[in-house]
Design a protein around this motif. Structure first.
Motif, short mmCIF file in Angstrom:
data_model
loop_
_atom_site.label_atom_id
_atom_site.label_comp_id
_atom_site.label_asym_id
_atom_site.label_seq_id
_atom_site.Cartn_x
_atom_site.Cartn_y
_atom_site.Cartn_z
N ARG A 34 0.73 -1.30 -0.01
CA ARG A 34 -0.14 -0.02 0.05
C ARG A 34 0.73 1.16 0.12
O ARG A 34 2.15 1.06 0.24
CB ARG A 34 -1.14 -0.02 1.19
CG ARG A 34 -0.30 0.04 2.65
CD ARG A 34 -1.56 -0.14 3.74
NE ARG A 34 -0.85 0.20 4.92
CZ ARG A 34 -0.39 -0.93 5.72
NH1 ARG A 34 -0.38 -2.11 5.16
NH2 ARG A 34 0.34 -0.54 6.98
N ALA A 35 0.42 2.40 -0.35
CA ALA A 35 0.90 3.66 -0.29
C ALA A 35 1.12 4.58 0.93
O ALA A 35 1.81 5.34 0.75
CB ALA A 35 0.31 4.60 -1.28
N GLY A 39 1.16 6.86 8.41
CA GLY A 39 1.17 8.49 8.07
C GLY A 39 2.12 8.74 7.25
O GLY A 39 2.41 9.82 6.83
N ARG A 40 3.00 7.94 6.65
CA ARG A 40 4.16 8.24 5.83
C ARG A 40 3.78 7.66 4.48
O ARG A 40 3.48 6.48 4.48
CB ARG A 40 5.60 7.79 6.44
CG ARG A 40 5.98 8.76 7.66
CD ARG A 40 6.96 7.93 8.32
NE ARG A 40 8.07 8.43 7.35
CZ ARG A 40 9.43 7.87 7.71
NH1 ARG A 40 9.64 6.85 8.57
NH2 ARG A 40 10.36 7.99 6.99
N SER A 41 4.34 8.00 3.44
CA SER A 41 4.35 7.70 2.06
C SER A 41 5.15 6.59 1.98
O SER A 41 6.33 6.58 2.25
CB SER A 41 4.44 8.92 1.00
OG SER A 41 3.65 9.91 0.92
#
Length: 112
Positions: A34-35, A39-41
């Protein structure tokens, strides 16, 4: 049969491996990159393993589940770099009825 791969995971091949005329239910789980995480990309993940130990542990998990439920199981985990949207892990359980298939599939994934 190896439970680790560097190639894309093909759900259809796993279903074919466990299904048969006695199978009235097939449950599957796909873990997908997942992306985001906490809370972080996320752009990509990279999986590595001590392969002899990981293979032995996969066999142990599957044997335990097959002893507990009337199912046939398949488990494959990707190694190497994966990008968002790629399948990292797949579990497939085939049984005569849905409850054992769901239960065994979840158990295997939780153990992995």
């Amino acid at each position: 049969m190896s439970h680790l791969t560097r190639a894309p995971i093909e759900l259809g091949a796993l279903i074919a491996r466990v299904s048969g005329p006695e199978s009235g239910a097939i449950a599957s789980f796909l873990g997908v990159v997942r992306a985001h995480h906490e809370g972080r990309s996320v752009v990509r993940l990279e999986y590595s393993a001590y392969e002899p130990m990981a293979e032995a542990e996969a066999r142990r998990i599957l044997a335990e589940a097959e002893a507990r439920w009337p199912v046939r199981l398949a488990l494959v985990h990707r190694l190497g770099p994966l990008v968002v949207g790629e399948v990292a892990v797949a579990v497939v359980a085939a049984s005569a009825h849905r409850a054992p298939a769901f239960e065994a599939c979840r158990h295997v994934m939780e153990e992995v």
